[in-house]
Design a protein around this motif. Structure first.
Motif, PDB file in Angstrom:
ATOM      1  N   LYS A 115      -2.216   3.543   6.605  1.00 51.08           N
ATOM      2  CA  LYS A 115      -2.668   3.170   7.651  1.00 51.08           C
ATOM      3  C   LYS A 115      -1.841   1.857   8.083  1.00 51.08           C
ATOM      4  O   LYS A 115      -1.235   1.801   9.316  1.00 51.08           O
ATOM      5  N   THR A 116      -1.717   0.867   7.150  1.00 51.97           N
ATOM      6  CA  THR A 116      -0.911  -0.150   7.539  1.00 51.97           C
ATOM      7  C   THR A 116       0.696   0.224   7.833  1.00 51.97           C
ATOM      8  O   THR A 116       1.119  -0.412   8.790  1.00 51.97           O
ATOM      9  N   GLN A 164      -7.324 -12.858  -1.930  1.00 51.90           N
ATOM     10  CA  GLN A 164      -6.621 -11.645  -2.240  1.00 51.90           C
ATOM     11  C   GLN A 164      -5.424 -11.344  -1.056  1.00 51.90           C
ATOM     12  O   GLN A 164      -4.317 -11.289  -1.258  1.00 51.90           O
ATOM     13  N   LYS A 165      -5.928 -11.501   0.367  1.00 58.65           N
ATOM     14  CA  LYS A 165      -5.056 -11.524   1.285  1.00 58.65           C
ATOM     15  C   LYS A 165      -4.166 -12.366   1.398  1.00 58.65           C
ATOM     16  O   LYS A 165      -2.652 -12.335   1.854  1.00 58.65           O
ATOM     17  N   SER A 166      -4.259 -13.701   1.170  1.00 56.34           N
ATOM     18  CA  SER A 166      -3.112 -14.777   1.117  1.00 56.34           C
ATOM     19  C   SER A 166      -2.193 -14.583   0.110  1.00 56.34           C
ATOM     20  O   SER A 166      -0.899 -14.714   0.526  1.00 56.34           O
ATOM     21  N   GLU A 167      -2.679 -14.092  -1.035  1.00 57.51           N
ATOM     22  CA  GLU A 167      -1.694 -13.961  -2.248  1.00 57.51           C
ATOM     23  C   GLU A 167      -0.839 -12.692  -1.837  1.00 57.51           C
ATOM     24  O   GLU A 167       0.530 -12.618  -2.046  1.00 57.51           O
ATOM     25  N   ARG A 168      -1.229 -11.622  -1.168  1.00 61.24           N
ATOM     26  CA  ARG A 168      -0.498 -10.531  -0.842  1.00 61.24           C
ATOM     27  C   ARG A 168       0.581 -10.921   0.443  1.00 61.24           C
ATOM     28  O   ARG A 168       1.765 -10.492   0.265  1.00 61.24           O
ATOM     29  N   ILE A 169       0.016 -11.597   1.312  1.00 63.20           N
ATOM     30  CA  ILE A 169       1.106 -12.100   2.308  1.00 63.20           C
ATOM     31  C   ILE A 169       2.113 -13.153   1.812  1.00 63.20           C
ATOM     32  O   ILE A 169       3.240 -12.690   2.271  1.00 63.20           O
ATOM     33  N   ILE A 170       1.839 -13.936   0.930  1.00 66.00           N
ATOM     34  CA  ILE A 170       2.942 -14.742   0.412  1.00 66.00           C
ATOM     35  C   ILE A 170       3.799 -14.007  -0.290  1.00 66.00           C
ATOM     36  O   ILE A 170       5.047 -13.854  -0.064  1.00 66.00           O
ATOM     37  N   ALA A 171       3.528 -12.929  -1.210  1.00 65.92           N
ATOM     38  CA  ALA A 171       4.317 -12.111  -1.854  1.00 65.92           C
ATOM     39  C   ALA A 171       4.976 -11.060  -0.922  1.00 65.92           C
ATOM     40  O   ALA A 171       6.372 -10.972  -1.241  1.00 65.92           O
ATOM     41  N   LEU A 172       4.595 -10.553   0.053  1.00 66.94           N
ATOM     42  CA  LEU A 172       5.286  -9.868   0.827  1.00 66.94           C
ATOM     43  C   LEU A 172       6.435 -10.499   1.714  1.00 66.94           C
ATOM     44  O   LEU A 172       7.515 -10.383   1.987  1.00 66.94           O
ATOM     45  N   ALA A 173       5.966 -11.980   2.108  1.00 65.73           N
ATOM     46  CA  ALA A 173       6.785 -12.855   3.047  1.00 65.73           C
ATOM     47  C   ALA A 173       8.113 -12.796   1.715  1.00 65.73           C
ATOM     48  O   ALA A 173       9.304 -13.216   2.308  1.00 65.73           O
ATOM     49  N   GLN A 174       7.955 -13.297   0.361  1.00 67.66           N
ATOM     50  CA  GLN A 174       8.929 -13.562  -0.397  1.00 67.66           C
ATOM     51  C   GLN A 174       9.803 -12.539  -0.585  1.00 67.66           C
ATOM     52  O   GLN A 174      10.939 -12.604  -0.484  1.00 67.66           O
ATOM     53  N   ARG A 175       9.239 -11.079  -0.550  1.00 62.41           N
ATOM     54  CA  ARG A 175      10.083  -9.851  -0.670  1.00 62.41           C
ATOM     55  C   ARG A 175      10.921  -9.679   0.472  1.00 62.41           C
ATOM     56  O   ARG A 175      12.088  -9.587   0.485  1.00 62.41           O
ATOM     57  N   ILE A 176      10.246  -9.952   1.630  1.00 64.56           N
ATOM     58  CA  ILE A 176      11.176  -9.539   2.912  1.00 64.56           C
ATOM     59  C   ILE A 176      12.251 -10.685   3.004  1.00 64.56           C
ATOM     60  O   ILE A 176      13.101 -10.235   3.543  1.00 64.56           O
ATOM     61  N   SER A 189       8.344   4.818   3.442  1.00 61.43           N
ATOM     62  CA  SER A 189       8.213   4.941   1.815  1.00 61.43           C
ATOM     63  C   SER A 189       8.597   3.497   1.642  1.00 61.43           C
ATOM     64  O   SER A 189       7.772   3.237   0.602  1.00 61.43           O
ATOM     65  N   THR A 190       9.381   2.788   2.136  1.00 61.23           N
ATOM     66  CA  THR A 190       9.574   1.447   1.844  1.00 61.23           C
ATOM     67  C   THR A 190       8.289   0.504   1.917  1.00 61.23           C
ATOM     68  O   THR A 190       7.916  -0.199   1.129  1.00 61.23           O
ATOM     69  N   LEU A 191       7.547   0.646   3.006  1.00 61.26           N
ATOM     70  CA  LEU A 191       6.499  -0.115   3.514  1.00 61.26           C
ATOM     71  C   LEU A 191       5.310   0.176   2.248  1.00 61.26           C
ATOM     72  O   LEU A 191       4.589  -0.614   1.968  1.00 61.26           O
ATOM     73  N   LEU A 192       5.214   1.653   2.000  1.00 67.71           N
ATOM     74  CA  LEU A 192       3.953   1.945   1.044  1.00 67.71           C
ATOM     75  C   LEU A 192       4.465   1.383  -0.426  1.00 67.71           C
ATOM     76  O   LEU A 192       3.549   1.381  -1.126  1.00 67.71           O
ATOM     77  N   ASP A 193       5.530   1.090  -0.585  1.00 64.41           N
ATOM     78  CA  ASP A 193       6.140   0.414  -1.930  1.00 64.41           C
ATOM     79  C   ASP A 193       5.729  -0.996  -2.073  1.00 64.41           C
ATOM     80  O   ASP A 193       5.823  -1.536  -3.094  1.00 64.41           O
ATOM     81  N   MET A 194       5.316  -1.660  -0.851  1.00 64.70           N
ATOM     82  CA  MET A 194       4.741  -2.902  -0.854  1.00 64.70           C
ATOM     83  C   MET A 194       3.420  -3.122  -1.353  1.00 64.70           C
ATOM     84  O   MET A 194       2.473  -2.493  -0.873  1.00 64.70           O
ATOM     85  N   ASN A 195       3.181  -4.171  -2.085  1.00 62.97           N
ATOM     86  CA  ASN A 195       1.865  -4.394  -2.588  1.00 62.97           C
ATOM     87  C   ASN A 195       0.883  -4.613  -1.382  1.00 62.97           C
ATOM     88  O   ASN A 195       1.227  -5.517  -0.689  1.00 62.97           O
TER      89      ASN A 195
END
Length: 269
Positions: A161-162, A114-126, A150-156
Motif C-alpha cells: 500500500k505504501t 519504530q516509525k522514527s527509526e524507519r524514517i531515519i533509515a530510509l532517509a539515509q538510504r535515499i 520493486s525498489t520501494l518494496l525492498d525498503m524496510n
C-alpha cells in the motif's frame, strides 16, 4: 461539500500528473468500473501526482496503523521541525536527525519509536543511493513503474500500500490502485474480488477491471465511501437497503440484513 473543494469535478490532467477521465456507469466495461463511475457522482474527482516523493513516503509511513486524525499532526510537526525552507533537503535533514527527538516530534502518530527509526533509515538510504530527495523524486516520477515499485518494496517498513501510494500521489502513475483496509473490505463485500482475496489479489483484480486513468480516484473515493456508507461493522445497507447509493452493484458478501450480522467476506456462507 467542503468549501476547500474545487467548483467542478476534475480527474487527472497536466496539473496533477494524472489523466483526465469520463465517469459514466452506463458505458462502463466492467462492474468494478461501474462502481468507480458511480462514486464519481458522489465525490470530487481530484488530480493525482505532483507531491514530493520522499515526503509522500514519510507521510504514508506515519499513517500506518493509525488514523489520518492522528497522523496529520505528526506530519505537520515533522515538516515544521525538519522541513525548513525551500532549500532544505528533507531526506538529509532526517538522515541526520536524533532518533529520540524525531520520535517525540511524531508521537501523535503512534508507534513513534519504530516509525522514527524507519524514517531515519530510509532517509539515509535515499541520501546514499539517490543523493537526497531530488534524485529520489526523479526516480519515482521517471523510472519504470515496476522497477520503482520493486525498489520501494525492498525498503524496510514499506509495504504494497505504501509503495502504491508513493507511485500514485508522487509519481502520478495511472493504473495504480492502492489497497487499504477499506478498499480490501469493500471490493470483497461487493463481489469485485474473491471473498478470500488478500490485499495484493484485490489490487490485481481492481487494476485489471478499472481503467488506468480511474484507479487513483477509485482508491480515494472507495476509502471515503467506506467511511460514510460501507463501514466494517455497520454498513448502511444493514438497516435500509436504499441507504446505500451503490446497492445495485453490491453482492453484500458477509452482510445479513435479516439477522443484523456482519462478518468478514472470507467468513461468509
Amino acid at each position: 461539500m467542503s468549501d476547500e473543494e474545487p467548483v467542478e469535478n476534475i480527474s487527472g490532467g497536466a496539473a496533477g500528473g494524472g489523466q483526465s477521465a469520463t465517469f459514466d456507469p452506463e458505458t462502463a466495461g466492467t462492474r468494478a468500473e461501474a462502481v468507480v463511475d458511480c462514486l464519481g457522482d458522489l465525490y470530487w474527482q481530484k488530480t493525482y501526482g505532483g507531491r514530493d516523493a520522499f515526503e509522500c513516503l514519510v507521510r504514508t509511513i506515519l499513517s500506518q496503523n493509525t488514523s489520518d486524525k492522528a497522523s496529520q499532526p505528526a506530519h505537520n510537526e515533522l515538516m515544521a521541525r525538519y522541513g525548513g525552507g525551500d532549500d532544505t533537503d528533507l531526506a538529509r535533514a532526517l538522515a541526520e536527525a536524533d532518533q529520540p527527538e524525531l520520535a517525540e516530534t511524531i508521537s501523535s502518530a503512534g508507534l513513534y519509536n519504530q516509525k522514527s527509526e524507519r524514517i531515519i533509515a530510509l532517509a539515509q538510504r535515499i541520501c546514499e543511493e539517490y543523493d537526497g530527495e531530488a534524485g529520489f523524486d526523479e526516480f519515482v516520477r521517471e523510472g519504470v513503474p515496476d522497477a520503482v515499485r520493486s525498489t520501494l518494496l525492498d525498503m524496510n517498513g514499506v509495504g504494497p500500500k505504501t509503495a502504491d501510494c508513493v507511485l500514485l500521489f508522487a509519481g502520478g502513475r495511472g493504473g495504480v490502485f492502492p489497497v487499504d483496509t477499506h478498499v480490501h473490505r469493500i471490493a470483497r463485500r461487493m463481489g469485485l474480488a474473491p471473498a478470500e482475496a488478500d490485499h495484493e489479489t484485490v489490487r490485481e483484480f481492481l487494476e485489471r477491471d478499472v481503467p488506468a486513468e480511474k484507479c487513483g480516484f477509485g482508491h480515494t473515493a472507495m476509502i471515503q465511501f467506506g467511511r460514510e456508507y460501507c463501514s466494517a461493522r455497520k454498513p448502511a445497507c444493514l438497516d435500509d437497503p436504499d441507504a446505500c447509493p451503490l446497492a445495485g452493484h453490491c453482492d453484500q458478501v458477509g452482510v445479513y440484513p435479516a439477522t443484523g450480522e456482519v462478518v468478514d467476506p472470507a467468513e461468509a456462507e
